[in-house]
Design an enzyme around this catalytic site. Structure first.
Site, PDB file in Angstrom:
ATOM      1  N   ASP A   1      46.873  38.910  37.240  1.00 27.91           N
ATOM      2  CA  ASP A   1      47.341  39.911  38.213  1.00 27.91           C
ATOM      3  C   ASP A   1      48.857  40.109  38.158  1.00 27.91           C
ATOM      4  O   ASP A   1      49.397  40.953  38.876  1.00 27.91           O
ATOM      5  CB  ASP A   1      46.939  39.493  39.628  1.00 27.91           C
TER       6      ASP A   1
ATOM      7  N   GLY B   1      37.876  45.043  44.288  1.00 25.44           N
ATOM      8  CA  GLY B   1      36.924  44.588  43.284  1.00 25.44           C
ATOM      9  C   GLY B   1      36.334  43.242  43.644  1.00 25.44           C
ATOM     10  O   GLY B   1      35.140  42.986  43.424  1.00 25.44           O
TER      11      GLY B   1
HETATM   12  C1  S3P Z   1      39.970  37.702  41.406  1.00 25.11           C
HETATM   13  C2  S3P Z   1      39.763  37.646  40.054  1.00 25.11           C
HETATM   14  C3  S3P Z   1      40.489  38.487  39.082  1.00 25.11           C
HETATM   15  C4  S3P Z   1      41.747  39.092  39.712  1.00 25.11           C
HETATM   16  C5  S3P Z   1      41.481  39.657  41.070  1.00 25.11           C
HETATM   17  C6  S3P Z   1      40.985  38.586  42.005  1.00 25.11           C
HETATM   18  C7  S3P Z   1      39.160  36.847  42.284  1.00 25.11           C
HETATM   19  O1  S3P Z   1      39.658  39.542  38.666  1.00 25.11           O
HETATM   20  O2  S3P Z   1      42.265  40.085  38.863  1.00 25.11           O
HETATM   21  O3  S3P Z   1      42.658  40.223  41.608  1.00 25.11           O
HETATM   22  O4  S3P Z   1      39.480  36.717  43.479  1.00 25.11           O
HETATM   23  O5  S3P Z   1      38.187  36.266  41.801  1.00 25.11           O
HETATM   24  P1  S3P Z   1      38.652  39.408  37.413  1.00 25.11           P
HETATM   25  O6  S3P Z   1      37.583  38.466  37.747  1.00 25.11           O
HETATM   26  O7  S3P Z   1      38.121  40.818  37.224  1.00 25.11           O
HETATM   27  O8  S3P Z   1      39.513  38.977  36.263  1.00 25.11           O
END
Ligand code: S3P
Length: 432
Positions: free
Chosen positions: A313, A94
């Site tokens: 996380d 993501g």
């Molecule tokens: C992350 C932000 C978080 C986290 C992901 C890594 C990042 O997600 O859960 O594992 O590197 O910016 P969200 O922005 O969807 O909360």
């Protein structure tokens, strides 16, 4: 691939978990967009970060390594990327998809972003909406990947994030580098600030107030040397294991303790964990420490909602800690857990139930009744953090725990089985 973990044992010794995933992605992205060379040490060589590296190679950036955490990026400058010849595959990540969307929105060429089944189920409207408000031209499958991004000229915005998300915040700031005028993001609660720290480290001017960051488009980034600390999110499985397993005493070296990431330490400590930080220091603009953790008896708590984004996380591990605690643990205002690599509320509740723990699920959290873990089979649904959390649960189970669908551990922690065995977990990898 499955894990078969034998019950009992203790975790002892000292170990260094791999580099921080969030910081590693950002080092690759800013290094590619900078002028001059960026040399990274301590990089996480997990599949997620490798996807980000491959994406920039596909856009003409020369990158040497990775080798044992070392990477050398020959930055092309903000305007130096070339059109990729094929869709950029973000795999399970993501972070790769959302941050790349921010970078690609302001390019003069078209591109597309895709990913695995899990990533194609996750919401992308949260980045598409603000990027479109900046002038980006993006089409999607009803707010899901694959994303088609046409080249566009962007203008700055002042955006109030509807959810606490560092990925969305970072996507907008990255797009802001390409926008005319000023781009501001305001968040409802503090989220990890690695992008802001690293942008400043690369010489970019950022105006920051609590919960708000602004930058002016059209500047330049200067290549840097970056030391990536160990990932507190990977260290978490060992904080969990050493806490719940009697006679444990473990030292985790060089762990990033950025205050936007240490919610897990506060939550476990409130539950009764014995966690001590030593050798506090700053490395490359990020606070770092060695962390000692010893066995402790845990008590259930009501987790303060303000800690949720700071431990976002770590909830798979926190659910297992709650199962081993005396009394009940309540998680609320944590609906974001439902849109991670899996629906972490549903998948953790199902897994704990199959190990004999009572869990009451709600829309935005769960009530976990501490009890004793029987053993049995749990399905991780391809979620790396869920697989690793249940592996640690075996330290307190009566029978072995078999965990299904574990290959995605390689996205964030490819050496987990090895390091866990070194510390004292009896874990075997099985190919069914
Ligand atoms: C992350 C932000 C978080 C986290 C992901 C890594 C990042 O997600 O859960 O594992 O590197 O910016 P969200 O922005 O969807 O909360």
């Amino acid at each position: 691939m499955q894990y078969l973990v034998q019950p009992g044992g203790a975790l002892r010794g000292r170990l260094r978990v791999p580099g921080d995933k969030s910081i590693s992605h950002r080092a690759v992205i800013l290094g590619a967009l900078a002028e001059g060379v960026t040399e990274v040490r301590g990089l996480l060589e997990g599949a997620d970060v490798l996807a980000t590296i491959a994406a920039f190679r596909a856009m003409g950036v020369e990158i040497e390594g990775p080798r044992e955490g070392w990477l050398r990026i020959h930055g092309v400058g903000l305007r130096g990327l070339q059109a990729p010849q094929a869709p950029l595959d973000c795999g399970n990540s993501g972070t790769a998809m959302r941050l790349l969307a921010g970078v690609l929105a302001g390019q003069p060429f078209a591109s597309s972003l895709t990913g695995d089944e899990s990533l194609q189920r996750r919401p992308m409207g949260r980045v598409i909406d603000p990027l479109q408000a900046m002038g980006a031209r993006i089409t999607s499958k009803e707010g899901r990947a694959p994303l088609q991004i046409e080249g566009a000229t962007l203008h700055g915005i002042d955006y109030v994030l509807p959810m606490a998300s560092a990925q969305v915040k970072s996507a907008i700031l990255l797009a802001g580098l390409y926008a005319e005028g000023r781009t501001c993001v305001q968040e409802p609660a503090p989220t990890r600030d690695h992008s802001e720290r690293m942008l400043r480290g690369f010489g970019y001017t950022l105006e920051q107030e609590p919960l708000r960051a602004c930058l002016q488009g059209g500047g330049a980034l200067q290549g840097q040397a970056i030391d990536v600390p160990a990932d507190i999110s990977s260290a978490t499985f060992f904080l969990l294991g050493a806490t719940i397993a009697p006679d444990s005493d473990l030292l985790l070296e060089n762990v990033g303790i950025n205050p936007t990431r240490t919610g897990v330490i506060e939550i476990l400590t409130r539950m009764g964990a014995r966690i001590d930080l030593t050798q506090l220091r700053e490395v490359g603009g990020e606070p770092v420490a060695d962390i000692r953790v010893r066995s402790a008896k845990l008590q259930g708590i009501d987790i303060p909602p303000r800690l949720v984004p700071l431990a976002i996380d770590e909830f798979p591990a926190i659910f297992v800690a709650a199962a081993c605690a005396e009394g009940q643990t309540r998680v609320r205002e944590a609906a974001e857990l439902r849109v991670k690599e899996s629906d972490r509320i549903a998948v953790m509740a199902a897994g704990l139930r199959s190990l004999g723990i009572k869990v009451e699920e709600s829309a935005d959290g769960a009530l976990i009744h501490g009890g004793s873990l029987t053993g049995g089979t749990v399905d991780s649904h391809g979620d790396h953090r869920i697989a690793m959390s249940f592996a640690m649960a075996a330290l307190r189970s009566q029978e072995p725990i078999q965990i299904l669908d574990c290959e995605n551990v390689a996205t964030s922690f490819p050496t987990f089985p090895e390091l866990a065995r070194q510390a004292g977990l009896d874990l075997a990898q099985v190919n069914p």
